[in-house]
Design an enzyme around this catalytic site. Structure first.
Site, PDB file in Angstrom:
ATOM      1  N   LYS A  13      42.290  33.243  43.322  1.00  0.00           N
ATOM      2  CA  LYS A  13      40.784  33.157  43.352  1.00  0.00           C
ATOM      3  C   LYS A  13      40.023  34.328  42.008  1.00  0.00           C
ATOM      4  CE  LYS A  13      40.694  35.228  47.363  1.00  0.00           C
ATOM      5  NZ  LYS A  13      41.949  35.169  47.877  1.00  0.00           N
ATOM      6  N   ARG A  87      35.294  35.926  55.599  1.00  0.00           N
ATOM      7  CA  ARG A  87      37.175  36.034  55.753  1.00  0.00           C
ATOM      8  C   ARG A  87      37.541  35.278  57.351  1.00  0.00           C
ATOM      9  NH1 ARG A  87      38.846  39.133  51.529  1.00  0.00           N
ATOM     10  NH2 ARG A  87      41.532  39.049  51.009  1.00  0.00           N
ATOM     11  N   ARG A 121      52.512  40.851  40.370  1.00  0.00           N
ATOM     12  CA  ARG A 121      50.788  40.671  39.808  1.00  0.00           C
ATOM     13  C   ARG A 121      51.118  42.290  40.083  1.00  0.00           C
ATOM     14  NH1 ARG A 121      45.890  38.626  43.691  1.00  0.00           N
ATOM     15  NH2 ARG A 121      46.268  40.190  45.380  1.00  0.00           N
ATOM     16  N   ARG A 150      49.337  47.121  43.826  1.00  0.00           N
ATOM     17  CA  ARG A 150      48.116  47.565  44.433  1.00  0.00           C
ATOM     18  C   ARG A 150      49.400  47.738  45.909  1.00  0.00           C
ATOM     19  NH1 ARG A 150      43.868  42.480  44.787  1.00  0.00           N
ATOM     20  NH2 ARG A 150      44.092  42.236  46.691  1.00  0.00           N
ATOM     21  N   ARG A 161      49.059  40.062  55.172  1.00  0.00           N
ATOM     22  CA  ARG A 161      47.651  38.867  54.924  1.00  0.00           C
ATOM     23  C   ARG A 161      47.700  37.559  54.753  1.00  0.00           C
ATOM     24  NH1 ARG A 161      47.445  41.310  48.218  1.00  0.00           N
ATOM     25  NH2 ARG A 161      45.888  39.927  48.972  1.00  0.00           N
TER      26      ARG A 161
HETATM   27  P1  AMP Z   1      41.417  41.028  48.319  1.00  0.00           P
HETATM   28  O1  AMP Z   1      40.966  41.462  46.988  1.00  0.00           O
HETATM   29  O2  AMP Z   1      39.714  39.491  47.930  1.00  0.00           O
HETATM   30  O3  AMP Z   1      41.792  40.328  48.120  1.00  0.00           O
HETATM   31  O4  AMP Z   1      40.986  42.222  49.492  1.00  0.00           O
HETATM   32  C1  AMP Z   1      41.387  42.643  49.275  1.00  0.00           C
HETATM   33  C2  AMP Z   1      41.437  43.293  50.959  1.00  0.00           C
HETATM   34  O5  AMP Z   1      39.877  44.342  50.976  1.00  0.00           O
HETATM   35  C3  AMP Z   1      41.591  42.790  52.744  1.00  0.00           C
HETATM   36  O6  AMP Z   1      43.154  42.525  52.909  1.00  0.00           O
HETATM   37  C4  AMP Z   1      40.743  42.890  53.117  1.00  0.00           C
HETATM   38  O7  AMP Z   1      41.394  44.558  53.444  1.00  0.00           O
HETATM   39  C5  AMP Z   1      40.342  43.529  52.850  1.00  0.00           C
HETATM   40  N1  AMP Z   1      38.813  42.126  52.615  1.00  0.00           N
HETATM   41  C6  AMP Z   1      38.518  42.177  51.325  1.00  0.00           C
HETATM   42  N2  AMP Z   1      37.368  41.020  51.418  1.00  0.00           N
HETATM   43  C7  AMP Z   1      37.156  41.386  52.673  1.00  0.00           C
HETATM   44  C8  AMP Z   1      36.405  40.674  53.786  1.00  0.00           C
HETATM   45  N3  AMP Z   1      35.290  39.044  53.288  1.00  0.00           N
HETATM   46  N4  AMP Z   1      37.000  41.251  55.630  1.00  0.00           N
HETATM   47  C9  AMP Z   1      37.447  41.675  55.998  1.00  0.00           C
HETATM   48  N5  AMP Z   1      38.168  42.651  54.868  1.00  0.00           N
HETATM   49  C10 AMP Z   1      38.074  42.718  53.103  1.00  0.00           C
END
Ligand code: AMP
Length: 202
Positions: A13, A87, A121, A150, A161
């Site tokens: 994404k 999400r 990554r 990360r 996840r």
């Molecule tokens: P991402 O960078 O989008 O993969 O997000 C990293 C982490 O941030 C996720 O694994 C969640 O813990 C948190 N997170 C990001 N976006 C959301 C969301 N829309 N709802 C809940 N947690 C989120």
């Protein structure tokens, strides 16, 4: 035009968002990036979110929706990509109150490729630039920041996840079925760009 990017962690994404920002001037709104910035700035939100993120869990809906609503108050752009939001079904219902979504793009990649890609990554801890091949050495080529793995990209957290994506985010596929398009991102970058351009009529 407002687009939601749906997809498992590591599906690409972020890569697709970067492409749309560079080529077509979209504004990229990544809830993950906003949360990471809050963690870096040691805000109250950041401290709260970190407890969930480090375990690969979702930050509670009320917290995330409030954060996004606040963020959108300063956004005037017509072309927006929502990356990593919504999400959950409850987030999707909330988003409907803030924005009219034109298209939802589901980014698909088989789980074994995702696990391999995520473990390779690395990300700049300052500007968020993603390095995908795991061979990157030294600091960020864009800003000189430290390039790291990360915490939530560690193998034990990735599996959680992916499980959460299956359970909580996949129901959005049927919620958005009328405006959903699918992109297969398991092939080359060029192949993905061609699919995206076709979907968006660019
Ligand atoms: P991402 O960078 O989008 O993969 O997000 C990293 C982490 O941030 C996720 O694994 C969640 O813990 C948190 N997170 C990001 N976006 C959301 C969301 N829309 N709802 C809940 N947690 C989120």
């Amino acid at each position: 035009m407002k687009i939601v990017l749906l997809g498992a962690p590591g599906a690409g994404k972020g890569y697709i968002s970067d492409y749309l920002v560079k080529e077509y001037n979209f504004l990229h709104i990544s809830t993950g990036n906003i949360l990471r910035q809050n963690i870096k700035d040691k805000t109250v939100l950041g401290q709260l979110a970190n407890g969930f993120m480090s375990k690969g869990e979702l930050v509670p809906d009320e917290v995330i929706c409030q954060m996004l609503e606040q963020f959108l108050k300063n956004v005037k752009n017509d072309k927006v990509i929502f990356d990593g939001f919504p999400r959950t079904l409850s987030q999707a219902q909330k988003l409907k109150q803030f924005a009219n979504i034109d298209k939802v793009i589901l980014v698909e990649v088989p789980n074994d490729i995702i696990i391999q890609r995520i473990s390779n990554r690395r990300v700049c801890s300052t500007c968020g630039t993603i390095y995908v091949n795991g061979k990157h050495k030294g600091d960020c080529t864009k800003c000189g920041g430290k390039v790291i793995l990360r915490d939530d990209d560690k193998t034990e957290v990735i599996c959680n996840r992916l499980k959460i994506f299956e359970q909580q985010t996949k129901p959005l596929i049927s919620y958005y079925k009328d405006i959903l398009e699918v992109v297969d991102n398991s092939g080359s970058e060029q192949n993905t760009k061609i699919q995206i351009n076709k979907i968006l009529n660019f």
